[in-house]
Design an enzyme around this catalytic site. Structure first.
Site, short mmCIF file in Angstrom:
data_model
loop_
_atom_site.label_atom_id
_atom_site.label_comp_id
_atom_site.label_asym_id
_atom_site.label_seq_id
_atom_site.Cartn_x
_atom_site.Cartn_y
_atom_site.Cartn_z
N ASP A 40 0.84 -1.20 0.00
CA ASP A 40 0.00 0.00 0.00
C ASP A 40 0.88 1.26 0.00
O ASP A 40 1.96 1.26 0.59
CB ASP A 40 -0.90 -0.03 1.25
N GLY A 41 0.39 2.29 -0.64
CA GLY A 41 1.06 3.59 -0.57
C GLY A 41 1.68 4.06 -1.87
O GLY A 41 2.39 5.07 -1.90
N TRP A 45 3.10 7.87 -2.45
CA TRP A 45 4.53 8.00 -2.80
C TRP A 45 4.66 8.91 -4.02
O TRP A 45 5.52 9.79 -4.07
CB TRP A 45 5.09 6.61 -3.10
N ARG A 53 -0.10 9.02 -10.18
CA ARG A 53 -0.22 7.80 -9.37
C ARG A 53 0.41 6.60 -10.08
O ARG A 53 0.97 5.70 -9.46
CB ARG A 53 -1.71 7.50 -9.11
N HIS A 57 2.86 3.17 -9.06
CA HIS A 57 2.66 1.75 -9.33
C HIS A 57 3.89 1.15 -10.02
O HIS A 57 4.28 0.02 -9.74
CB HIS A 57 1.41 1.54 -10.20
N SER A 85 -7.47 -5.74 -5.70
CA SER A 85 -8.60 -6.34 -4.98
C SER A 85 -9.87 -6.26 -5.82
O SER A 85 -9.94 -5.48 -6.78
CB SER A 85 -8.80 -5.62 -3.64
N GLU A 87 -12.31 -4.78 -4.96
CA GLU A 87 -12.83 -3.42 -4.76
C GLU A 87 -12.07 -2.39 -5.61
O GLU A 87 -12.52 -1.27 -5.81
CB GLU A 87 -12.72 -3.01 -3.28
N TRP A 89 -11.70 -2.15 -8.65
CA TRP A 89 -12.37 -1.76 -9.91
C TRP A 89 -13.02 -0.40 -9.78
O TRP A 89 -13.37 0.24 -10.77
CB TRP A 89 -13.44 -2.80 -10.30
N LEU A 151 10.52 -21.11 -4.75
CA LEU A 151 9.60 -20.15 -4.12
C LEU A 151 8.29 -20.20 -4.87
O LEU A 151 8.29 -20.26 -6.11
CB LEU A 151 10.18 -18.73 -4.22
N SER A 216 -8.36 -5.36 4.99
CA SER A 216 -8.94 -5.03 3.67
C SER A 216 -9.30 -6.27 2.85
O SER A 216 -8.88 -6.38 1.69
CB SER A 216 -8.00 -4.12 2.88
C1 FPP Z 1 -1.48 0.21 -3.52
O1 FPP Z 1 -1.16 1.54 -3.62
C2 FPP Z 1 -1.15 -0.65 -4.63
C3 FPP Z 1 -2.02 -1.24 -5.53
C4 FPP Z 1 -3.44 -0.98 -5.64
C5 FPP Z 1 -1.66 -2.31 -6.43
C6 FPP Z 1 -0.64 -2.15 -7.43
C7 FPP Z 1 0.62 -2.78 -7.02
C8 FPP Z 1 1.69 -2.78 -7.81
C9 FPP Z 1 1.68 -2.19 -9.17
C10 FPP Z 1 2.93 -3.40 -7.34
C11 FPP Z 1 3.29 -4.75 -7.77
C12 FPP Z 1 2.49 -5.50 -8.76
C13 FPP Z 1 2.65 -6.83 -9.00
C14 FPP Z 1 1.90 -7.50 -10.09
C15 FPP Z 1 3.53 -7.68 -8.19
P1 FPP Z 1 -2.33 2.62 -3.63
O2 FPP Z 1 -2.58 3.00 -5.04
O3 FPP Z 1 -3.54 2.11 -2.91
O4 FPP Z 1 -1.67 3.78 -2.83
P2 FPP Z 1 -2.40 4.95 -2.00
O5 FPP Z 1 -3.15 4.27 -0.88
O6 FPP Z 1 -1.24 5.76 -1.51
O7 FPP Z 1 -3.30 5.68 -2.94
#
Ligand code: FPP
Length: 266
Positions: A40-41, A45, A53, A57, A85, A87, A89, A151, A216
């Protein structure tokens, strides 16, 4: 903070914590066998850097790669990453479509590398509802890496814990109807065979980055006795050092699974 500005007690704790972090050795039997992470975050960031945003990612993806490599190095057998997740979407259309493309492109790029490192890639979630070309790639990647044992990397995409439980109940009920199973004889093990994680141990450690302290809808069944570790570090800043700090914290936990500590019978 400068070390010289710390009180003797603070300095002692800082040095002790650093020493603990450094003692993470590959193959240590006190390491978790299965680590699950709510990454998360990414958005925050990016915002801190005046970036879109999506840049968060991309940076987050890089960290996911580094943490996977660290698990291979340390001999951790299962890593589960919550990438999208059921959610998620609800996010703006362009962000969802960016993420779907990012999953597709990164899978295409890293699968051979991960396969060479003997990583098995599995997916938790309703993959048939993803864009068809991503679903097809996921199936191919699962097949290609199915024999790897170093792994297991579970990527939770279009995953929801309640949804997973419901579909497990549906599977079990169908089986009960077909084979005449008595409801009273159904065990936890039988039920767990219908979850996406069938055949895998439950996570020992669940990490959530970015300061949020929630589950969550993630692995609701599997985390019944999982140790939780929350950190304010944003996911794109959560490198191998932060990961080792989480593992050190885990090693200091006393896991009792509802029992009492060894040797404390009185
Ligand atoms: C949370 O940050 C991250 C996500 C919703 C998912 C995306 C994750 C990645 C792209 C990293 C790795 C992916 C793979 C396939 C291993 P957020 O957008 O919720 O951040 P915020 O809470 O600061 O808005």
């Amino acid at each position: 903070m400068k070390l010289s500005s710390l009180s003797p007690k603070g300095l002692f704790h800082r040095v002790r914590r650093r020493a603990a972090v450094q003692t993470i050795q590959p193959g240590d039997p006190r390491l978790p066998q299965h680590v699950a992470i709510i990454m998360d975050g990414n958005g925050r960031w990016a915002r801190k850097r005046n970036l879109p945003r999506t840049a968060g990612h991309e940076a987050g993806l890089q960290i996911a790669r580094e943490i996977t490599q660290e698990c291979v190095r340390l001999g951790i057998k299962y890593l589960t990453l919550y990438a999208f997740s059921t959610e998620n979407w609800k996010r703006p259309k362009h962000e969802v479509s960016f993420l779907m493309n990012l999953f597709y492109d990164s899978l295409q790029k890293v699968t051979t590398e991960l396969h060479d490192e003997e990583v098995r890639i599995r997916f938790l979630g309703h993959i048939d509802q993803l864009p068809p070309k991503l679903t097809a790639l996921i199936k191919q990647v699962e097949r290609q890496t199915a024999g790897n044992q170093r792994l297991t990397l579970n990527l939770a995409i279009n995953y929801g814990g309640r949804h997973e439980i419901i579909q497990a109940v549906q599977g079990l009920v169908k089986k009960a109807q077909e084979q005449g199973l008595e409801p009273d004889t159904i065990t936890e093990e039988q039920f767990a065979r219908f979850l996406f994680t069938a055949g895998q141990p439950a996570p020992d450690l669940l990490i959530r980055t970015s300061g949020e302290q929630r589950i969550s809808n993630f692995m609701l069944w599997q985390t019944a006795y999982t140790e939780l570790y929350f950190t304010s570090t944003l996911w794109p800043d959560f490198g191998p050092d932060s990961f080792r700090a989480a593992l050190s914290a885990y090693k200091r936990r006393s896991r009792r699974f509802g029992g009492i500590k060894e040797g404390r019978r009185k």
